[in-house]
Every structure is written in structure tokens, then in C-alpha cells.
Design a protein around this motif. Structure first.
Motif, PDB file in Angstrom:
ATOM      1  N   ILE A  38      -3.619 119.216  58.534  1.00  0.00           N
ATOM      2  CA  ILE A  38      -2.162 119.376  58.535  1.00  0.00           C
ATOM      3  C   ILE A  38      -1.627 119.338  59.960  1.00  0.00           C
ATOM      4  CG2 ILE A  38      -0.309 121.025  58.087  1.00  0.00           C
ATOM      5  CD1 ILE A  38      -1.832 121.873  55.572  1.00  0.00           C
ATOM      6  N   GLY A  39      -2.352 119.989  60.874  1.00  0.00           N
ATOM      7  CA  GLY A  39      -1.922 119.978  62.267  1.00  0.00           C
ATOM      8  C   GLY A  39      -1.904 118.574  62.846  1.00  0.00           C
ATOM      9  N   GLN A  40      -2.937 117.794  62.541  1.00  0.00           N
ATOM     10  CA  GLN A  40      -2.999 116.415  63.028  1.00  0.00           C
ATOM     11  C   GLN A  40      -1.873 115.569  62.429  1.00  0.00           C
ATOM     12  OE1 GLN A  40      -6.999 115.475  61.842  1.00  0.00           O
ATOM     13  NE2 GLN A  40      -7.892 116.153  63.795  1.00  0.00           N
ATOM     14  N   GLU A  41      -1.660 115.734  61.117  1.00  0.00           N
ATOM     15  CA  GLU A  41      -0.596 114.966  60.465  1.00  0.00           C
ATOM     16  C   GLU A  41       0.766 115.370  61.009  1.00  0.00           C
ATOM     17  OE1 GLU A  41      -1.056 115.619  56.306  1.00  0.00           O
ATOM     18  OE2 GLU A  41      -2.760 114.251  56.101  1.00  0.00           O
ATOM     19  N   HIS A  42       0.944 116.690  61.221  1.00  0.00           N
ATOM     20  CA  HIS A  42       2.217 117.171  61.737  1.00  0.00           C
ATOM     21  C   HIS A  42       2.476 116.607  63.133  1.00  0.00           C
ATOM     22  CE1 HIS A  42       5.579 119.912  62.306  1.00  0.00           C
ATOM     23  NE2 HIS A  42       5.057 120.296  63.456  1.00  0.00           N
ATOM     24  N   THR A  43       1.435 116.621  63.970  1.00  0.00           N
ATOM     25  CA  THR A  43       1.578 116.079  65.323  1.00  0.00           C
ATOM     26  C   THR A  43       1.891 114.593  65.285  1.00  0.00           C
ATOM     27  OG1 THR A  43       0.056 117.736  66.205  1.00  0.00           O
ATOM     28  CG2 THR A  43       0.387 115.750  67.511  1.00  0.00           C
ATOM     29  N   ALA A  44       1.185 113.857  64.414  1.00  0.00           N
ATOM     30  CA  ALA A  44       1.418 112.414  64.313  1.00  0.00           C
ATOM     31  C   ALA A  44       2.831 112.110  63.853  1.00  0.00           C
ATOM     32  CB  ALA A  44       0.400 111.793  63.340  1.00  0.00           C
ATOM     33  N   ARG A  45       3.316 112.878  62.877  1.00  0.00           N
ATOM     34  CA  ARG A  45       4.665 112.640  62.347  1.00  0.00           C
ATOM     35  C   ARG A  45       5.732 113.003  63.376  1.00  0.00           C
ATOM     36  NH1 ARG A  45       4.678 112.765  56.415  1.00  0.00           N
ATOM     37  NH2 ARG A  45       6.405 114.205  56.335  1.00  0.00           N
ATOM     38  N   ARG A  46       5.515 114.094  64.123  1.00  0.00           N
ATOM     39  CA  ARG A  46       6.479 114.478  65.149  1.00  0.00           C
ATOM     40  C   ARG A  46       6.495 113.446  66.286  1.00  0.00           C
ATOM     41  NH1 ARG A  46       9.195 118.958  64.676  1.00  0.00           N
ATOM     42  NH2 ARG A  46       9.920 118.751  66.827  1.00  0.00           N
ATOM     43  N   THR A  47       5.311 112.920  66.613  1.00  0.00           N
ATOM     44  CA  THR A  47       5.243 111.882  67.642  1.00  0.00           C
ATOM     45  C   THR A  47       5.998 110.642  67.193  1.00  0.00           C
ATOM     46  OG1 THR A  47       3.097 112.695  68.421  1.00  0.00           O
ATOM     47  CG2 THR A  47       3.688 110.440  69.004  1.00  0.00           C
ATOM     48  N   LEU A  48       5.785 110.245  65.926  1.00  0.00           N
ATOM     49  CA  LEU A  48       6.470 109.069  65.403  1.00  0.00           C
ATOM     50  C   LEU A  48       7.977 109.290  65.390  1.00  0.00           C
ATOM     51  CD1 LEU A  48       6.473 106.292  64.095  1.00  0.00           C
ATOM     52  CD2 LEU A  48       6.107 107.398  61.875  1.00  0.00           C
ATOM     53  N   LEU A  49       8.413 110.462  64.942  1.00  0.00           N
ATOM     54  CA  LEU A  49       9.844 110.749  64.921  1.00  0.00           C
ATOM     55  C   LEU A  49      10.423 110.705  66.329  1.00  0.00           C
ATOM     56  CD1 LEU A  49      12.434 111.627  63.503  1.00  0.00           C
ATOM     57  CD2 LEU A  49      11.665 113.999  63.684  1.00  0.00           C
TER      58      LEU A  49
END
Length: 411
Positions: free
Chosen positions: A158-169
Motif C-alpha cells: 500500500i505504501g508503494q502504491e500510495h507513493t507511486a500514485r502521489r508521484t503520478l498526481l
């Protein structure tokens, strides 16, 4: 006081329990696997090779670990717990339900106990109770190891996905190599996004004595976003704090129809228990930065003109948007109300009067003053600005001047 009996000496039906489990291990493993498939539905959906491979392997390891613990009169050691935890990590990586994994260990442990105690007689009651107690302790320890391994992997994922999504945003909103970032994060970009700049009203719990306002705000935001994710899946990107922020929704399916935008926003607002004011537009991924900037400006215009909650597009406020663009005209329009700066009660009365559709009695009730006081204050506005808010001809200019004044105030 009953003397402790070593686990290696526990005997049922004339045979040490750990020896029986070791001798019948192949048949016991097969029985555990069959019982898990029969009683835990999720395991019936696993590929045959996984059942015959990884699941059979961890079942065998667990049976052996229990037999060793009895023979050596000890609890599970660190290596055995790591083995069990590693298997739980693999299930988490596959997205397999934690409750199914825990159920399988409980089912398997019951089968181990059934085999170990199959020939117990009336003379074995003391040892049977001891074996039962050790079995319960064993499954409790296993449950802890499984839960820790599974949740640690889930938190990491979840942390990795959250970081990836925040980076993309962040890249979408600030401009940058969107395609490259999406590929590295394993995220498929939609052809277009629905871009929402939103302002969330306060939830009643935020001001309720005894309730933690920060928790109330987080709960509001979680429910608000969950409504979007329920309709749009995991492609939703958002940056929100208590008052609002930016939301990007993949534009597909029913969201392709404009009327559905407001409907979905209303659903999210009701889920959060708050009123929502939003500006919306669509954008290709490469256009998000520009469009998000514009929807943010439209949201400001909606605030300055006191628009009610709902979803708006630029076309809905073209005149208001143009009136509040920075420049000499806006500055001069805002200056019209400069004489009111020394009279905050006049600004409050004028704002409330316009917000309530020029209804003087409702304005008086809102401000807790007499209607005559409202009339007096509005005449004072007229005297100070040369614009009569009590006359229809003066309303467009006074409304524009008030919006320009709000636009000119520091944020």
C-alpha cells in the motif's frame, strides 16, 4: 500441583503423539489439504499447481513444526515463525484474503489434533487435555505470525502504491514526463481525466465538543474518496486536505455523460456528510496541469460570488470569471467598496443581503438585527459608494464589486 509433563512424553492410545504425527505425515498432509479445500471456499479457486506446490509445502512444514515442538517440548522458534510468515507474505502478494489464510491454519490444526488424538482412551484424559492446550497455543502463535507477515507485506504494498500514485498526481499537476512515470509505477493512464477542484464544507463532528476534529476530518475525506473509488476503481488520484483540493477521475463509462458528474459528486458529498462546491473540466494527461489551474480559478470565482454547493463548469460562470481576472479593471472595481473598509458591519450586511437573494427580512434574521437596521445599513452603503443595493439597477455593479473585493484580498 500437577507436575509438568514433557511434550515428547505425551501419549495417546499407547503411542507418543509426536511419533504418530511423524509416521502419518504424508496421509495427514493430504487430509489437511482436502479439508481446507472442503471448508475454505477461497482455496478451491487456487490453481492446482499452487495447491500441490506452495500450499502443500507449507502444510507439511507446519505439521512437522508441531511434531518437533511436542518432541522438543518448546514453542515455535524464530526460523519456523519466519517460514510461516514468508508463506503469508506470498498470499498477500497474490491478493489472497487474510481471513481465508487464517481459516486454513485453524482447519489444518484441527485435523492435526484429530489425527494425533484418534486412539485416545479414558486413561489418556490428562495427556489429551495437555495436547489440546498445546494445540491451542500452537495455533495462536501461528495466527500471530501469519497476521504479522501478511499485514507487513500489505503495508509495504500500500505504501508503494500510495507513493507511486502521489508521484503520478504530482507530475500530472505540475507538468513533467507523465508517460514515463506511469510506466515505472505500472499505472495505465486513461485517455482523459475528469478534473475536479473541490471545496468540502465542515462536517458537524468537526465542531462537536468531545470529538477529535482531526479524526472527523480524516473520516470525511476517506468517505468522500471512497465514493469515487467505488464508481471509478483504483484509477482515482487525489490531493485533499480538510477544506478540499484536487481530484482526478478516469473519464470512462457513465462518467462520459456530463450530467453524471454532478450526480457522482452529490453521492460523494452525501457519503462524507458535507456540502461540496466543485469546478470541473476534462483533460488529457498532458493537459491536467493547465486544466487543474483553470478549475482552481473557477472554484475561487464560485466562492467570491457565493454560489451554492454543486458542480460548475467555466461556461456556467463566464461573466463572473472574466470580471474577476487580475488587472486594472478588477482593481478599480474592488476600490468601489474601499469606503466600507472602516465599517465591517456594512460589509457583513451587504454580503448577507446578496447571499439571501436581497431578502431584507431573512438578512435581518440571519444577523439578529431589526429589518430597519438592515435598511439603514444598506442606505449607508449607497451613501459611501454611490451604488444603491436596494435598487435593481445597482445590483449587478455591487455584486461585481463585492466579488472583485474578495478576489483582491490576500488568501
Amino acid at each position: 500441583m500437577t507436575e509438568h509433563k514433557p511434550g515428547g512424553d505425551l501419549t495417546l492410545g499407547g503411542q507418543r503423539v509426536h511419533e504418530r504425527l511423524t509416521r502419518e505425515e504424508p496421509d495427514l498432509v493430504a487430509r489437511v489439504l482436502a479439508r481446507i479445500q472442503a471448508e475454505v471456499a477461497d482455496y478451491r479457486r487456487l490453481p492446482v499447481e499452487e495447491l500441490a506446490g506452495d500450499i502443500a509445502r507449507i502444510t507439511q512444514q507446519t505439521v512437522r513444526a508441531f511434531a518437533r515442538c511436542l518432541r522438543e517440548d518448546r514453542d515455535l522458534n524464530a526460523a519456523e515463525l519466519r517460514q510461516i510468515g514468508a508463506s503469508a507474505v506470498r498470499r498477500a502478494e497474490e491478493g489472497f484474503p487474510l481471513e481465508a489464510v487464517l481459516a486454513a491454519y485453524h482447519v489444518g490444526t484441527r485435523e492435526i489434533f484429530a489425527v494425533g488424538s484418534a486412539d485416545a482412551g479414558s486413561a489418556d484424559v490428562a495427556d489429551l487435555l495437555e495436547v489440546a492446550d498445546r494445540t491451542l497455543a500452537f495455533v495462536g502463535t501461528v495466527t500471530g505470525a501469519v497476521t504479522r507477515g501478511y499485514l507487513e507485506e500489505l503495508r509495504t504494498k500500500i505504501g508503494q502504491e500510495h507513493t507511486a500514485r502521489r508521484t503520478l498526481l504530482s507530475v500530472l499537476a505540475d507538468g513533467g514526463p507523465v508517460d514515463a512515470v506511469a510506466r515505472s509505477a505500472g499505472i495505465a493512464l486513461p485517455a482523459r481525466y475528469l478534473v475536479l477542484s473541490v471545496e468540502l464544507g465542515p462536517h458537524a463532528d468537526e465542531a462537536t465538543p468531545g470529538i477529535d476534529a482531526d479524526i472527523a476530518i480524516r473520516r470525511k475525506l476517506r468517505r468522500f474518496l471512497a465514493a469515487f473509488e467505488h464508481s471509478c476503481g483504483d484509477g482515482v488520484l487525489a490531493s485533499l486536505d480538510g477544506p478540499g483540493g484536487l481530484v482526478l477521475l478516469p473519464l470512462a463509462g457513465r462518467l462520459s455523460a456530463v450530467p453524471e458528474w454532478g450526480s457522482l459528486l452529490g453521492t460523494a458529498g452525501r457519503a462524507a456528510g458535507v456540502d461540496v462546491l466543485a469546478a470541473a473540466d476534462t483533460a488529457a494527461p498532458s493537459e491536467v496541469r493547465e486544466v487543474a489551474g483553470r478549475t482552481g480559478e473557477v472554484l475561487d470565482v464560485l466562492r467570491w460570488f457565493g454560489r451554492p454547493p454543486g458542480l460548475y463548469r467555466l461556461d456556467d460562470v463566464l461573466v463572473e470569471y472574466q470580471l474577476t481576472r487580475p488587472g486594472e479593471a478588477r482593481d478599480r472595481l474592488a476600490a468601489v467598496l474601499a469606503p466600507l473598509d472602516a465599517h465591517p458591519e456594512l460589509v457583513e450586511t451587504l454580503s448577507t443581503y446578496l447571499e439571501l437573494d436581497t431578502n431584507r427580512r431573512r438578512t435581518a434574521a440571519r444577523l439578529h438585527v431589526h429589518p430597519n437596521t438592515v435598511d439603514y445599513r444598506l442606505r449607508r452603503v449607497r451613501d459611501l459608494t454611490d451604488i444603491d443595493p436596494l435598487h435593481p439597477a445597482g445590483l449587478p455593479r455591487i455584486i461585481a464589486a463585492l466579488a472583485a473585493r474578495r478576489a483582491s484580498l490576500p488568501r
